[in-house]
Write a protein that holds these residues in place. Sequence first.
Motif, mmCIF file in Angstrom:
data_model
loop_
_atom_site.group_PDB
_atom_site.id
_atom_site.type_symbol
_atom_site.label_atom_id
_atom_site.label_comp_id
_atom_site.label_asym_id
_atom_site.label_seq_id
_atom_site.Cartn_x
_atom_site.Cartn_y
_atom_site.Cartn_z
ATOM 1 N N UNK A 137 1.010 -0.772 -0.057
ATOM 2 C CA UNK A 137 -0.092 0.112 0.377
ATOM 3 C C UNK A 137 1.174 1.212 0.058
ATOM 4 N N UNK A 138 1.903 1.404 0.812
ATOM 5 C CA UNK A 138 2.876 2.357 0.232
ATOM 6 C C UNK A 138 4.135 2.341 -0.556
ATOM 7 N N UNK A 139 4.110 1.231 -1.630
ATOM 8 C CA UNK A 139 4.579 1.670 -2.196
ATOM 9 C C UNK A 139 3.905 2.366 -3.504
ATOM 10 N N UNK A 140 1.921 1.946 -3.253
ATOM 11 C CA UNK A 140 1.489 2.323 -3.942
ATOM 12 C C UNK A 140 1.375 3.617 -3.636
ATOM 13 N N UNK A 141 1.168 4.167 -3.009
ATOM 14 C CA UNK A 141 1.178 5.846 -2.206
ATOM 15 C C UNK A 141 2.332 6.634 -2.859
ATOM 16 N N UNK A 146 4.741 10.211 -7.593
ATOM 17 C CA UNK A 146 5.077 10.205 -8.386
ATOM 18 C C UNK A 146 4.003 10.844 -9.666
ATOM 19 N N UNK A 147 3.906 9.968 -10.394
ATOM 20 C CA UNK A 147 2.762 9.857 -11.116
ATOM 21 C C UNK A 147 2.281 11.104 -11.747
ATOM 22 N N UNK A 148 1.150 11.796 -10.160
ATOM 23 C CA UNK A 148 0.497 12.587 -10.569
ATOM 24 C C UNK A 148 1.444 13.828 -9.983
ATOM 25 N N UNK A 149 2.034 14.200 -9.404
ATOM 26 C CA UNK A 149 3.591 15.679 -9.010
ATOM 27 C C UNK A 149 4.276 15.411 -9.647
#
Length: 149
Positions: A137-141, A146-149
């Motif tokens: 879950x942490x890696x997904x966050x 990184x994808x959004x910002x």
Amino acid sequence: MCLRIQTFDFSFTGTGISASGMFTATLVSGSEFTVTSISGMQNGFAMTLSAPGAFANNDNHIFSTSPFLTLGGLSFVLSNGSTAYNVYFNPGTASYFECTLATTCNNGAGTPITFSLSQVSQVPEPGTLMLLGSGLVGLAGVARRKLLG
């Protein structure tokens, strides 16, 4: 406290007896485990584990090292009827036996068998699975940031 769960492949044979399958067991201590389920067949019929003390003095304990069974042994019922069976180790003769409800299961009573057991794998403890899940879950966050910002 989390219980350590282990699986074991087993087989045993004797005159008129052929059985194999898998035990699921929880660690008692050291190399001693209590069997909690059987997935196997004897002479073509499914085996169902009996509760400890249900047959003679069965304790349903196994060991990951030889001898694999105790004198109390491991008990089960076959799907073709209500006959209870017990497999056990007699330390006096250093031999394994299988007996039925009609016999006394100790001191060499029953049919002599050849018994083998091998450790298959450990089943992850619930705490280990929780740690792995929270890490994912942490890696997904982090990936999302990184994808959004």
